[in-house]
Every structure is written in structure tokens, then in C-alpha cells.
Write an enzyme that holds these catalytic residues in place. Structure first.
Site: not given
Length: 304
Positions: A237, A271
Site C-alpha cells: 500500500k 490479505r
């Protein structure tokens, strides 16, 4: 800290007990921030999902609409066109490269906040709904999860993807998110979704600044007050670009470092894009976390 976890999903199926679950990301979109649409054709997405299963993914999370900040909205029909062929192609697949009598069938998660898409995917073989909206964007989704009783990822986001990064503010980010989860849990269980089907995701990057994200991760144990498994998605991210100046292609090492630290602090569901590396990271972290009680220290001699 939970040593091993269970997760109930559709049809009475139970995942676990296991020390951790790795959720592999299957982007069936042309505008993924990570893979740039390499798997947007159904055949490519199915092949990618099968590779992730062979690498050790416990769940495959299939998404047909990008939810990165500023992403363009997609209608339900287009999202179903992208997602349903992939769900059908993966739902009957045998995981981990084992013979059919030795391995369970793949567990498929659909990454959507739309009731119609979720219902269609569950009918097609999905067993989990991964919902960034906590059933707020499409109120009918609450009825769907109450009826189907899938596994459910309850995630926090501050607004919709198009606007969530416009000056996000909290009184206390951890306290505010815990209160949010408590309210949404009441709504979900009131609609008929069993609590044992729910895991919670604080939503790293969804309406949070870098300092918000770091505050959440530094205090991740605070979410244990809810008594539910923790699910975290921080794979590659933008927080790693903000923190370290890393481009997307260079964030793998930072992702694995964060996964290892979070695993040591009670996060059991991760995840990720790189399943093989994450399985290795979590296996090592688990091996180093388990201990036998050591011998007692000798008592100091009496001075009497």
C-alpha cells in the site's frame, strides 16, 4: 492472544483451526494499483488464483471494482461480468496441489459492497463477502448477508473511495474505529449474520493519513476487545511510499516486515498479493513465537 482461529463461512463450512490464514488477492479489474490489469481477463484471473492456491492461500479474494482512493465507480452489471466467471472458475478448484480426497475446495471471497454482486457471487460458489462499506453504501447488502450467512469481512472506511482521502479526521482513530465496529456488529447480527462468521479489518488506507495508519497498527491489540479475528490488508500500500519513498514494485520487503510484526501481535488473517512470501514469513513467525516454558530461576538464598 488467540493461538489458533476458526472462521465460519457459507453453508456451515468452518476454516481452521489454523495459526493463520493467507488471503490471496485476485484483481479482475483493468485498473488495479498493483498489477495494472494483468489478470482482468477471466482466464488470466482464474489461472492466477490457482497459482495462489498452490502457494498456500487459504482464501482467494476476487474483486471486480478498484477501491483505491479516487477510483472510478463501476456499475453492478459490469462488476458481475468481471467477477462471476472468475468465481465459477475457481470455486470448484482443489487447493494446495493435493489430490481431491486430501484437500478442501477453494474458499472464494468476493470483494464488493453491492448487494446484487454479492448475492450473485454467493450463488456462483463464493463463501465470503469482503465489504469495504460495512453494509452502508448499499443497505440491501445487510439483507443478503443475513440470508446467505457467508463469512464476512467487516471493514472500516471513512466514506467512499472517490472522496475518502480528502482530509480524513478522527477524534481518536483507534477508539473511533472500535466504536464503529461495535455499532456495525449490532446491525449485522441483528440482521441474522452469526458473529462467528465475522472478522474485522481496520481498513488501512481507507480514509486515513499515514499517521492514522501507523497509530492503528501500533495499537492493533486494542481491537481484541471485540473478541473477533483480525484481518489486515496492507500489501504494497501507499503507506510504504509515504514512509519509505518506495514505488509499488519495491514494497514487498516492507510488506513482509509489517506482516511479521502484526502476526506477533495477534493478527491471524493477512490479505496479500505475494502469497508464497507471506506463507514463509508467517511460518517463520509462528515457529519463533511458540515456546516451551523455561526452567524456573533458582531462589535466592535466605539471609536469615
Amino acid at each position: 492472544m488467540q493461538e489458533r482461529i476458526f472462521w465460519n463461512v457459507t453453508g456451515g463450512r468452518v476454516l481452521g483451526p489454523a495459526p493463520f490464514f493467507v488471503v490471496g488477492i485476485v484483481n479482475a479489474t483493468p485498473d488495479s494499483f498493483y498489477d495494472g490489469g494483468r489478470h482482468d481477463a477471466p482466464e488470466a484471473a482464474v489461472a492466477h488464483g490457482r497459482r495462489l492456491l498452490a502457494e498456500g492461500a487459504a482464501v482467494l479474494d476476487v474483486g471486480g471494482e478498484s477501491t483505491r482512493p479516487g477510483a472510478e465507480a463501476v456499475c453492478a452489471e459490469r462488476e458481475m461480468d468481471r467477477v462471476l466467471p472468475v468465481v465459477r472458475g475457481l470455486a470448484g478448484h482443489i487447493g494446495h496441489g493435493q489430490p481431491p480426497d486430501a484437500a478442501p475446495r477453494a474458499v472464494i471471497s468476493v470483494d464488493t459492497f453491492k448487494a446484487r454482486v454479492a448475492a450473485a457471487a454467493l450463488d456462483a460458489g463464493a463463501a465470503v463477502v469482503n465489504d469495504i462499506s460495512a453494509c452502508r453504501f448499499d443497505p440491501e447488502l445487510l439483507d443478503v448477508v443475513g440470508q446467505y450467512k457467508p463469512g464476512y469481512v467487516l471493514m472500516h472506511s471513512l466514506g467512499r473511495p472517490g472522496t475518502m482521502q480528502r482530509d480524513p479526521r478522527y477524534a481518536d482513530v483507534v477508539h473511533d474505529i472500535v466504536a464503529f465496529f461495535e455499532e456495525r456488529l449490532r446491525a449485522l447480527t441483528g440482521a441474522g449474520l452469526p458473529e462467528e462468521n465475522i472478522v474485522i479489518d481496520p481498513g488501512i488506507g481507507f480514509g486515513k493519513t499515514l499517521e492514522h495508519n501507523l497509530d492503528i497498527l501500533r495499537n492493533i491489540e486494542a481491537f481484541g476487545v471485540l473478541g473477533l479475528p483480525l484481518y489486515v490488508g496492507l500489501s504494497n500500500k501507499s503507506m510504504f511510499q509515504q514512509l519509505l519513498g518506495l514505488p509499488v514494485a519495491g514494497r514487498g520487503g516492507a510488506t513482509q516486515a509489517a506482516v511479521a510484526v502484526l502476526a506477533s501481535r495477534g493478527v491471524r488473517i493477512h490479505r496479500v498479493h505475494d502469497v508464497a512470501a507471506t506463507v514463509q514469513t508467517l511460518t517463520v513467525a509462528e515457529a519463533l513465537r511458540a515456546r516451551r516454558p523455561g526452567p524456573k530461576a533458582p531462589e535466592a538464598p535466605s539471609r536469615d
